[in-house]
Design a protein around this motif. Structure first.
Motif, PDB file in Angstrom:
ATOM      1  N   THR A  52      40.086  -3.110  43.486  1.00 24.22           N
ATOM      2  CA  THR A  52      40.006  -2.071  42.559  1.00 24.22           C
ATOM      3  C   THR A  52      41.137  -1.675  42.173  1.00 24.22           C
ATOM      4  O   THR A  52      41.934  -0.858  43.026  1.00 24.22           O
ATOM      5  CB  THR A  52      38.759  -1.121  43.025  1.00 24.22           C
ATOM      6  N   VAL A  53      41.364  -1.645  40.930  1.00 22.03           N
ATOM      7  CA  VAL A  53      42.566  -0.979  40.430  1.00 22.03           C
ATOM      8  C   VAL A  53      42.031   0.514  39.721  1.00 22.03           C
ATOM      9  O   VAL A  53      41.022   0.511  39.068  1.00 22.03           O
ATOM     10  CB  VAL A  53      43.261  -1.660  39.204  1.00 22.03           C
ATOM     11  N   ILE A  54      42.590   1.673  40.207  1.00 25.53           N
ATOM     12  CA  ILE A  54      41.726   2.806  40.282  1.00 25.53           C
ATOM     13  C   ILE A  54      42.401   3.431  38.953  1.00 25.53           C
ATOM     14  O   ILE A  54      43.599   3.604  39.037  1.00 25.53           O
ATOM     15  CB  ILE A  54      41.754   3.531  41.395  1.00 25.53           C
ATOM     16  N   GLU A  55      41.499   3.974  38.235  1.00 21.26           N
ATOM     17  CA  GLU A  55      42.052   4.815  36.953  1.00 21.26           C
ATOM     18  C   GLU A  55      43.075   4.030  36.087  1.00 21.26           C
ATOM     19  O   GLU A  55      44.053   4.670  36.173  1.00 21.26           O
ATOM     20  CB  GLU A  55      41.959   6.143  37.487  1.00 21.26           C
ATOM     21  N   VAL A  56      42.735   3.003  35.672  1.00 21.59           N
ATOM     22  CA  VAL A  56      43.588   2.496  34.559  1.00 21.59           C
ATOM     23  C   VAL A  56      43.490   3.182  32.975  1.00 21.59           C
ATOM     24  O   VAL A  56      42.222   3.516  33.045  1.00 21.59           O
ATOM     25  CB  VAL A  56      43.658   0.803  34.441  1.00 21.59           C
ATOM     26  N   PRO A  57      44.488   3.494  32.280  1.00 21.96           N
ATOM     27  CA  PRO A  57      44.094   3.897  30.953  1.00 21.96           C
ATOM     28  C   PRO A  57      43.122   2.820  30.374  1.00 21.96           C
ATOM     29  O   PRO A  57      43.508   1.502  30.416  1.00 21.96           O
ATOM     30  CB  PRO A  57      45.576   3.919  30.389  1.00 21.96           C
ATOM     31  N   ASP A  58      42.459   3.451  29.594  1.00 26.87           N
ATOM     32  CA  ASP A  58      41.349   2.504  28.842  1.00 26.87           C
ATOM     33  C   ASP A  58      42.113   2.149  27.362  1.00 26.87           C
ATOM     34  O   ASP A  58      41.648   2.642  26.478  1.00 26.87           O
ATOM     35  CB  ASP A  58      39.942   3.370  28.671  1.00 26.87           C
ATOM     36  N   LYS A  59      42.769   1.330  27.553  1.00 26.20           N
ATOM     37  CA  LYS A  59      43.458   0.673  26.258  1.00 26.20           C
ATOM     38  C   LYS A  59      44.000  -0.870  26.313  1.00 26.20           C
ATOM     39  O   LYS A  59      43.855  -1.412  27.202  1.00 26.20           O
ATOM     40  CB  LYS A  59      44.789   1.726  26.098  1.00 26.20           C
ATOM     41  N   PRO A  60      44.256  -1.354  25.185  1.00 22.60           N
ATOM     42  CA  PRO A  60      44.425  -2.740  24.887  1.00 22.60           C
ATOM     43  C   PRO A  60      45.604  -3.208  25.812  1.00 22.60           C
ATOM     44  O   PRO A  60      46.707  -2.595  25.951  1.00 22.60           O
ATOM     45  CB  PRO A  60      44.809  -2.976  23.696  1.00 22.60           C
ATOM     46  N   GLY A  61      45.636  -4.517  26.456  1.00 26.44           N
ATOM     47  CA  GLY A  61      46.810  -4.965  27.168  1.00 26.44           C
ATOM     48  C   GLY A  61      46.518  -4.866  28.683  1.00 26.44           C
ATOM     49  O   GLY A  61      47.332  -5.415  29.457  1.00 26.44           O
ATOM     50  N   ILE A  62      45.793  -3.742  29.207  1.00 21.84           N
ATOM     51  CA  ILE A  62      45.966  -3.590  30.697  1.00 21.84           C
ATOM     52  C   ILE A  62      45.177  -4.833  31.387  1.00 21.84           C
ATOM     53  O   ILE A  62      45.869  -5.282  32.495  1.00 21.84           O
ATOM     54  CB  ILE A  62      45.229  -2.535  30.871  1.00 21.84           C
ATOM     55  N   ALA A  63      44.091  -5.390  30.993  1.00 22.45           N
ATOM     56  CA  ALA A  63      43.782  -6.508  31.938  1.00 22.45           C
ATOM     57  C   ALA A  63      44.621  -7.653  31.661  1.00 22.45           C
ATOM     58  O   ALA A  63      44.616  -8.488  32.463  1.00 22.45           O
ATOM     59  CB  ALA A  63      42.050  -6.809  30.973  1.00 22.45           C
ATOM     60  N   PHE A  64      45.046  -7.642  30.397  1.00 26.03           N
ATOM     61  CA  PHE A  64      45.840  -9.057  30.229  1.00 26.03           C
ATOM     62  C   PHE A  64      47.309  -8.983  31.339  1.00 26.03           C
ATOM     63  O   PHE A  64      47.325  -9.879  31.825  1.00 26.03           O
ATOM     64  CB  PHE A  64      46.500  -9.068  28.768  1.00 26.03           C
ATOM     65  N   THR A  65      47.714  -7.721  31.211  1.00 23.20           N
ATOM     66  CA  THR A  65      49.029  -7.672  32.185  1.00 23.20           C
ATOM     67  C   THR A  65      48.635  -7.898  33.508  1.00 23.20           C
ATOM     68  O   THR A  65      49.165  -8.896  34.259  1.00 23.20           O
ATOM     69  CB  THR A  65      49.305  -6.303  32.090  1.00 23.20           C
ATOM     70  N   ILE A  66      47.420  -7.485  34.005  1.00 23.09           N
ATOM     71  CA  ILE A  66      47.128  -7.873  35.528  1.00 23.09           C
ATOM     72  C   ILE A  66      46.487  -9.254  35.850  1.00 23.09           C
ATOM     73  O   ILE A  66      47.115  -9.843  36.898  1.00 23.09           O
ATOM     74  CB  ILE A  66      45.776  -6.888  35.805  1.00 23.09           C
ATOM     75  N   PHE A  67      45.803  -9.779  34.996  1.00 20.47           N
ATOM     76  CA  PHE A  67      45.340 -11.178  35.186  1.00 20.47           C
ATOM     77  C   PHE A  67      46.572 -12.227  34.689  1.00 20.47           C
ATOM     78  O   PHE A  67      46.478 -13.191  35.312  1.00 20.47           O
ATOM     79  CB  PHE A  67      44.031 -11.147  34.635  1.00 20.47           C
ATOM     80  N   ASP A  68      47.148 -11.912  33.835  1.00 18.65           N
ATOM     81  CA  ASP A  68      48.288 -12.941  33.551  1.00 18.65           C
ATOM     82  C   ASP A  68      49.342 -12.856  34.849  1.00 18.65           C
ATOM     83  O   ASP A  68      49.772 -14.090  35.187  1.00 18.65           O
ATOM     84  CB  ASP A  68      49.268 -12.396  32.107  1.00 18.65           C
ATOM     85  N   ALA A  69      49.675 -11.663  35.485  1.00 19.58           N
ATOM     86  CA  ALA A  69      50.610 -11.762  36.473  1.00 19.58           C
ATOM     87  C   ALA A  69      49.695 -12.383  37.637  1.00 19.58           C
ATOM     88  O   ALA A  69      50.709 -13.259  38.351  1.00 19.58           O
ATOM     89  CB  ALA A  69      50.850 -10.502  36.749  1.00 19.58           C
ATOM     90  N   LEU A  70      48.747 -12.396  37.994  1.00 23.47           N
ATOM     91  CA  LEU A  70      47.879 -13.211  38.957  1.00 23.47           C
ATOM     92  C   LEU A  70      47.828 -14.911  38.594  1.00 23.47           C
ATOM     93  O   LEU A  70      48.166 -15.537  39.589  1.00 23.47           O
ATOM     94  CB  LEU A  70      46.631 -12.734  39.279  1.00 23.47           C
ATOM     95  N   ALA A  71      47.558 -14.909  37.294  1.00 22.13           N
ATOM     96  CA  ALA A  71      47.386 -16.377  36.942  1.00 22.13           C
ATOM     97  C   ALA A  71      48.873 -17.135  37.168  1.00 22.13           C
ATOM     98  O   ALA A  71      48.763 -18.219  37.527  1.00 22.13           O
ATOM     99  CB  ALA A  71      47.010 -16.590  35.415  1.00 22.13           C
ATOM    100  N   LYS A  72      50.057 -16.448  36.610  1.00 28.89           N
ATOM    101  CA  LYS A  72      51.217 -16.951  36.901  1.00 28.89           C
ATOM    102  C   LYS A  72      51.372 -17.397  38.446  1.00 28.89           C
ATOM    103  O   LYS A  72      52.394 -18.205  38.769  1.00 28.89           O
ATOM    104  CB  LYS A  72      52.196 -16.149  36.474  1.00 28.89           C
TER     105      LYS A  72
END
Ligand code: ASP
Ligand code: MG
Length: 416
Positions: free
Chosen positions: A265-285
């Motif tokens: 659980t990533v706690i209290e991330v800002p609710d804005k575009p690009g957050i999910a991309f940043t996290i899942f892109d780093a994991l996918a790589k």
């Protein structure tokens, strides 16, 4: 002459006695006039034991050396099996992944097979040899040994069957086939005679360890039927193949469970575009597969992002995300390894309403709390507390009456 590929898992070659029994079985296929290619895993728990050793030396061994180490497990079994076959009076030759022409991409630990150059195997078969190939391994462009991910010998076997245009591919294991639930925890589970590639892929990806998902994907792509059966008896097992809707008798085929799950659980991330991309892109790589994902929307400008991955990847994933926390502007990261996933799989759920409701009812009646739900077209999964997993499998199996013969099972809506 027909050609058969037979794969024997770790439990089927766990000691000398078992290796001798496998040799008998292989020789009787040869005796029946077939060309035989055998794929074997490492003996028993050897892969785990090798991993344990290397982690005693370093918490972060290099992926290349892990592959070098793990590939030795399969090398022991191929040579022992070759000798066992030779001592029964047949000719056999053992080949490592690279000798067998298994070329993979460069990735270590979870490499995909790119191509198989079958010339060497064919030459050996033409000489009348029984060919024994080390599963789970190949060679990359640099000439380094790679491995195909846990359970990868299944994929080696299917890939070889496809490349050699084999007439059949048999996967021998320690259970009689594919069951409606894991027979080791639920004795009333019933063995299926036939299952479709699509359902098998969902079962395998949601915890049924009987086949590696990648092997099922490959088999489906090339329409190679797989016969999953026991190496301890001659009973017919389960055929994984293309199944038409008309042939299908059950709308739900099975219940699976997976305790190899970590919830992050990533706690209290800002609710804005690009957050999910940043996290899942780093994991996918880093080739980390993400399974369930939940992000809620709240009235505030921050939200929690929760997802599950395999426990094997949690150490690496935690490090990747912790490094990203400042950039994300999140409050922190929580990793919970006390969860498990239970799933119901069935191609018929597309046309039968009430499957999700019946599953949730079974869990509710047993007092089991659902933490996360995810679905595909033919699967419903719930994340629950790990201590309740056996109870959950039992309750869901009973609710869908999966112990009955196909055809006798009422539709989900009637069971509610
Ligand atoms: N020995 C490897 C493992 O334990 C590969 C396999 O058994 O399929 O994952
Ligand atoms: Mg296996």
């Amino acid at each position: 002459m027909s050609l058969i590929v037979q794969k024997f898992g770790g439990s089927s070659v766990k000691n000398i006695e078992r290796i001798k029994a496998v040799a008998q079985r292989v020789c009787s296929a040869r005796e029946a006039g077939k060309q035989v290619v055998v794929v074997v895993s490492a003996m028993g728990d050897m892969t785990d034991e090798l991993l344990e050793m290397v982690y005693q030396i370093s918490p972060e061994p290099t992926p290349r050396e892990i592959d070098m180490l793990l590939s030795t497990g399969e090398q022991i079994s191929i040579s022992l099996l070759a000798v066992a076959i030779q001592s029964l009076g047949y000719t056999a030759v053992s080949l490592t992944g690279w000798q067998a022409g298994v070329r993979t991409e460069n990735m270590h630990g979870k490499a995909k097979i790119k191509a198989i150059d079958v010339n060497r195997i064919k030459r050996e078969l033409e000489k009348g040899q029984i060919v024994i190939v080390a599963g789970f391994q190949g060679i990359n462009e640099m000439g380094d040994i790679t491995t195909l991910g846990r359970g990868g010998s299944d994929t080696s076997a299917v890939a070889l069957a496809v490349a050699l245009k084999a007439d059949s591919c048999e996967i021998f294991t320690d259970v009689d086939g594919v069951y409606t639930a894991d027979p080791r925890i639920l004795p009333v589970a019933r063995k299926m005679d036939v299952i479709s590639y699509g359902e098998m892929l969902e079962l395998a990806s949601s915890g049924a360890v009987v086949l590696q998902p990648r092997a099922v994907e490959l088999a489906a792509q090339y329409r190679m039927p797989i016969h999953v059966r026991s190496s301890f008896n001659d009973n017919p097992g389960t055929i994984v193949k293309e199944v038409s809707d008309l042939e299908r008798e059950m709308y739900v085929s099975g219940v699976t469970h997976d305790t190899n799950v970590a919830k992050l659980t990533v706690i209290e991330v800002p609710d804005k575009p690009g957050i999910a991309f940043t996290i899942f892109d780093a994991l996918a790589k880093e080739r980390i597969n993400v399974d369930m994902i939940v992000q809620s929307t709240k009235a505030e400008a921050v939200t929690d992002l929760l997802f599950t991955i395999s426990k094997d990847d949690s150490r690496r994933a935690v490090k990747i995300i912790e490094d990203l926390i400042p950039q994300l502007g999140a409050k922190g990261l929580h990793c919970d390894e006390s969860v498990a996933k239970v799933s119901v799989v069935g191609a018929g759920m597309v046309t039968h309403p009430g499957v999700a409701a019946l599953m949730f009812k079974a869990l509710a009646d047993s007092g089991i709390n659902i933490q996360v739900i995810s679905t595909s077209e033919i699967r419903i999964s719930c994340l629950i507390d790990q201590s309740q997993v056996e109870k959950a499998v039992e309750a869901i199996h009973r609710a869908f009456q999966l112990e009955l013969e196909p055809g006798e099972i009422p539709a989900a809506i009637d069971l509610l």
